[in-house]
Design an enzyme around this catalytic site. Structure first.
Site, PDB file in Angstrom:
ATOM      1  N   ARG A   4       0.734  -0.941  -0.132  1.00 18.91           N
ATOM      2  CA  ARG A   4       0.221   0.513  -0.128  1.00 18.91           C
ATOM      3  C   ARG A   4       1.129   1.244  -0.132  1.00 18.91           C
ATOM      4  O   ARG A   4       0.564   2.409  -0.449  1.00 18.91           O
ATOM      5  CB  ARG A   4      -0.811  -0.195   1.205  1.00 18.91           C
ATOM      6  CG  ARG A   4      -1.985  -1.108   1.320  1.00 18.91           C
ATOM      7  CD  ARG A   4      -2.610  -1.310   2.452  1.00 18.91           C
ATOM      8  NE  ARG A   4      -1.521  -1.819   3.698  1.00 18.91           N
ATOM      9  CZ  ARG A   4      -2.065  -1.594   4.439  1.00 18.91           C
ATOM     10  NH1 ARG A   4      -3.712  -1.414   5.684  1.00 18.91           N
ATOM     11  NH2 ARG A   4      -1.534  -2.231   6.234  1.00 18.91           N
ATOM     12  N   ASP A 115      -5.225  -4.093   3.080  1.00 24.95           N
ATOM     13  CA  ASP A 115      -3.714  -4.924   2.657  1.00 24.95           C
ATOM     14  C   ASP A 115      -4.522  -5.495   1.863  1.00 24.95           C
ATOM     15  O   ASP A 115      -4.892  -6.865   1.897  1.00 24.95           O
ATOM     16  CB  ASP A 115      -3.284  -5.439   3.617  1.00 24.95           C
ATOM     17  CG  ASP A 115      -1.779  -5.722   3.426  1.00 24.95           C
ATOM     18  OD1 ASP A 115      -1.459  -5.886   2.495  1.00 24.95           O
ATOM     19  OD2 ASP A 115      -1.019  -5.967   4.107  1.00 24.95           O
TER      20      ASP A 115
END
EC number: 3.1.3.2
Length: 143
Positions: A4, A115
């Protein structure tokens, strides 16, 4: 710091470069933990960025005490990151960084950027789209 945050970093760097304000920003990303220090972003993150004509030379690193004194903002992806970063910042004298969820800038109100590590390419694309929305809104608010 291989999924990310390097996507967010690369997206923001491209935005400020396209807007010709890159000299006003120091952009980086780091992890709360030391798990992947020194590694390149996940291959799926790199592929996603390449699909949008964005390159990155990022290598994973862990947040340092200096980061809390150097950066004006530390933007994170989820509540666990937020909690850990705030705890770490309490141990730093002269912390100037404002610690916030990047998703707090999302015009679509998706507060958490999940995630994608255990997901697929579509999940990385979702992260990319969230990062674009949030980074644009953050940049606008920060002018």
């Amino acid at each position: 710091n291989i999924c990310r945050s390097p996507i967010a970093e690369a997206v923001f760097r491209k935005l400020v470069t396209d807007e010709k304000v890159e000299n006003k920003w120091m952009t980086d990303s780091a992890a709360v933990s030391d798990w992947n220090v020194g590694r390149s972003p996940d291959a799926r993150a790199l592929s996603c960025l390449r699909n949008h004509a964005i390159e990155t030379a990022h290598k994973a690193r862990q947040v340092t005490k200096d980061d809390f004194q150097t950066f004006d903002y530390i933007l994170c992806m989820d509540e666990s990151n937020l909690r850990d970063l705030k705890r770490k910042s309490n141990q730093v004298k002269d912390c100037k960084a404002k610690i916030e969820l990047l998703g707090s800038y999302d015009p679509q109100k998706q507060l958490i950027i999940e995630d994608p590590y255990y997901g697929n390419e579509k999940d990385f694309e979702t992260v990319y789209e969230q990062c674009v929305r949030c980074c644009k809104a953050f940049l606008e608010k920060s002018r």
